[in-house]
Design a protein around this motif. Sequence first.
Motif, PDB file in Angstrom:
ATOM      1  N   LEU A  18       0.826  -1.201   0.000  1.00 30.78           N
ATOM      2  CA  LEU A  18       0.000   0.000   0.000  1.00 30.78           C
ATOM      3  C   LEU A  18       0.868   1.261   0.000  1.00 30.78           C
ATOM      4  O   LEU A  18       0.620   2.205  -0.749  1.00 30.78           O
ATOM      5  N   THR A  19       1.896   1.272   0.839  1.00 33.22           N
ATOM      6  CA  THR A  19       2.772   2.436   0.932  1.00 33.22           C
ATOM      7  C   THR A  19       3.495   2.684  -0.382  1.00 33.22           C
ATOM      8  O   THR A  19       3.670   3.824  -0.816  1.00 33.22           O
ATOM      9  N   GLN A  20       3.934   1.613  -1.023  1.00 36.30           N
ATOM     10  CA  GLN A  20       4.699   1.748  -2.252  1.00 36.30           C
ATOM     11  C   GLN A  20       3.795   1.786  -3.484  1.00 36.30           C
ATOM     12  O   GLN A  20       4.245   1.655  -4.608  1.00 36.30           O
ATOM     13  N   ARG A  21       2.523   1.951  -3.226  1.00 29.01           N
ATOM     14  CA  ARG A  21       1.545   2.272  -4.255  1.00 29.01           C
ATOM     15  C   ARG A  21       1.496   1.225  -5.382  1.00 29.01           C
ATOM     16  O   ARG A  21       1.736   1.525  -6.543  1.00 29.01           O
ATOM     17  N   ASP A  22       1.170   0.001  -4.973  1.00 27.28           N
ATOM     18  CA  ASP A  22       0.827  -1.035  -5.948  1.00 27.28           C
ATOM     19  C   ASP A  22      -0.642  -0.788  -6.296  1.00 27.28           C
ATOM     20  O   ASP A  22      -1.540  -1.173  -5.541  1.00 27.28           O
ATOM     21  N   PRO A  23      -0.940  -0.126  -7.412  1.00 26.18           N
ATOM     22  CA  PRO A  23      -2.315   0.319  -7.684  1.00 26.18           C
ATOM     23  C   PRO A  23      -3.331  -0.812  -7.718  1.00 26.18           C
ATOM     24  O   PRO A  23      -4.423  -0.673  -7.158  1.00 26.18           O
TER      25      PRO A  23
ATOM     26  N   TRP B  73      -9.564 -14.908   3.071  1.00 20.13           N
ATOM     27  CA  TRP B  73      -9.244 -15.064   1.649  1.00 20.13           C
ATOM     28  C   TRP B  73      -8.777 -13.739   1.051  1.00 20.13           C
ATOM     29  O   TRP B  73      -7.786 -13.681   0.316  1.00 20.13           O
ATOM     30  N   GLN B  74      -9.476 -12.644   1.377  1.00 19.09           N
ATOM     31  CA  GLN B  74      -9.103 -11.328   0.847  1.00 19.09           C
ATOM     32  C   GLN B  74      -7.750 -10.866   1.386  1.00 19.09           C
ATOM     33  O   GLN B  74      -6.975 -10.210   0.668  1.00 19.09           O
ATOM     34  N   ALA B  75      -7.464 -11.190   2.639  1.00 15.91           N
ATOM     35  CA  ALA B  75      -6.199 -10.776   3.241  1.00 15.91           C
ATOM     36  C   ALA B  75      -4.998 -11.416   2.565  1.00 15.91           C
ATOM     37  O   ALA B  75      -3.877 -10.917   2.671  1.00 15.91           O
ATOM     38  N   GLN B  76      -5.237 -12.511   1.857  1.00 14.48           N
ATOM     39  CA  GLN B  76      -4.151 -13.209   1.173  1.00 14.48           C
ATOM     40  C   GLN B  76      -4.015 -12.792  -0.293  1.00 14.48           C
ATOM     41  O   GLN B  76      -3.318 -13.450  -1.062  1.00 14.48           O
ATOM     42  N   THR B  77      -4.667 -11.669  -0.672  1.00 19.03           N
ATOM     43  CA  THR B  77      -4.515 -11.139  -2.028  1.00 19.03           C
ATOM     44  C   THR B  77      -3.039 -10.973  -2.345  1.00 19.03           C
ATOM     45  O   THR B  77      -2.296 -10.366  -1.574  1.00 19.03           O
ATOM     46  N   ARG B  78      -2.623 -11.518  -3.482  1.00 17.67           N
ATOM     47  CA  ARG B  78      -1.200 -11.492  -3.805  1.00 17.67           C
ATOM     48  C   ARG B  78      -0.760 -10.116  -4.289  1.00 17.67           C
ATOM     49  O   ARG B  78      -1.482  -9.417  -4.977  1.00 17.67           O
ATOM     50  N   ALA B  79       0.447  -9.761  -3.879  1.00 16.76           N
ATOM     51  CA  ALA B  79       1.104  -8.545  -4.348  1.00 16.76           C
ATOM     52  C   ALA B  79       2.469  -8.958  -4.887  1.00 16.76           C
ATOM     53  O   ALA B  79       3.249  -9.614  -4.197  1.00 16.76           O
ATOM     54  N   LYS B  80       2.752  -8.593  -6.110  1.00 13.05           N
ATOM     55  CA  LYS B  80       3.985  -9.003  -6.763  1.00 13.05           C
ATOM     56  C   LYS B  80       5.202  -8.569  -5.951  1.00 13.05           C
ATOM     57  O   LYS B  80       5.300  -7.423  -5.507  1.00 13.05           O
ATOM     58  N   SER B  81       6.130  -9.521  -5.760  1.00 14.66           N
ATOM     59  CA  SER B  81       7.405  -9.294  -5.071  1.00 14.66           C
ATOM     60  C   SER B  81       7.270  -9.196  -3.553  1.00 14.66           C
ATOM     61  O   SER B  81       8.248  -8.892  -2.862  1.00 14.66           O
ATOM     62  N   TYR B  82       6.081  -9.445  -3.005  1.00 13.52           N
ATOM     63  CA  TYR B  82       5.909  -9.404  -1.554  1.00 13.52           C
ATOM     64  C   TYR B  82       5.504 -10.795  -1.072  1.00 13.52           C
ATOM     65  O   TYR B  82       4.414 -11.271  -1.376  1.00 13.52           O
ATOM     66  N   ASP B  83       6.404 -11.445  -0.323  1.00  7.83           N
ATOM     67  CA  ASP B  83       6.141 -12.818   0.120  1.00  7.83           C
ATOM     68  C   ASP B  83       6.363 -12.976   1.620  1.00  7.83           C
ATOM     69  O   ASP B  83       6.584 -14.082   2.109  1.00  7.83           O
ATOM     70  N   ASP B  84       6.318 -11.879   2.358  1.00  8.38           N
ATOM     71  CA  ASP B  84       6.523 -11.909   3.807  1.00  8.38           C
ATOM     72  C   ASP B  84       5.232 -12.333   4.503  1.00  8.38           C
ATOM     73  O   ASP B  84       4.158 -12.368   3.902  1.00  8.38           O
ATOM     74  N   ASP B  85       5.350 -12.647   5.803  1.00  3.68           N
ATOM     75  CA  ASP B  85       4.152 -12.861   6.612  1.00  3.68           C
ATOM     76  C   ASP B  85       3.250 -11.635   6.496  1.00  3.68           C
ATOM     77  O   ASP B  85       3.721 -10.509   6.284  1.00  3.68           O
TER      78      ASP B  85
END
Length: 266
Positions: free
Chosen positions: A215-220, A243-255
């Motif tokens: 969100l901070t790095q503005r993945d639109p 289910w929604q909380a697990q929405t994938r964001a590219k390059s982010y694989d942290d807890d």
Amino acid sequence: MLDGGEFGRLTVRAASVRGDSHNWEGSCRQDAMVVTRIGPPEAEILLLAVADGVGSARYSHMGSHQFSRLAAVRLDREAENLYAALCSRNEVELRVLATKAIAEATGQLRAQWEKVATSRGACHADQDYATTLHVLLVPTDSRVRERVVFSVGDGGLFVLREGLWEQGGPVDDGSLLDTRTEALPHSYRSVEAKLLRTEPGEVLLLGTDGITNPLTQRDPEFARRLAHAWGRPEAPSLSDFLWQAQTRAKSYDDDRTVICVWEKPE
């Protein structure tokens, strides 16, 4: 972990999930969270906390778990003072109370960890338990519109207003050292505090950096999908929220740990 509930006009959904990187490595989730109420009925406050154990720290999963819970206990002892400071919008007093509570938790946990290490014939090192911590306090009395977030380290608070995510926690103005280097119990100066005022229809999101960084790095696309899922008047079911909380964001694989708060209008 999955939690949630109804607190008067407030609805809470909370989830903490292991990241893909930890799944791949077979390592444990280093995040932790707390959803609870503190204070007497006349000064009741909803306390929400998230903690993100530092990846390189050996026992950070223990640090995040224990700090988030003990911080809640210590803040509960100051609940009436916290409530009064919220009502009077006294950010300085809120910061003082939070710093005191976290310092007491730090001292208690440090003594506990030293005792365990000594019993095992080992040396205790604070940095082995390093974790960030963010605590959001929301009065359950709808007449009190002030909220406060206490922060040490990465992650923090966002507010969803009119379909857009706005950062709601403390922001480094350049006059301080980079807060991303800070962690409990060994490398922090004080607890940052930020007062904010919200209205029904706005959604509060408290999270670790597994969700706040995109969100901070503005993945639109990521931001739009979460705004669409969580910007509706009704809160999702627990299963849908997970289910929604697990929405994938590219390059982010942290807890990823996220707690959201909805408020019904009168």
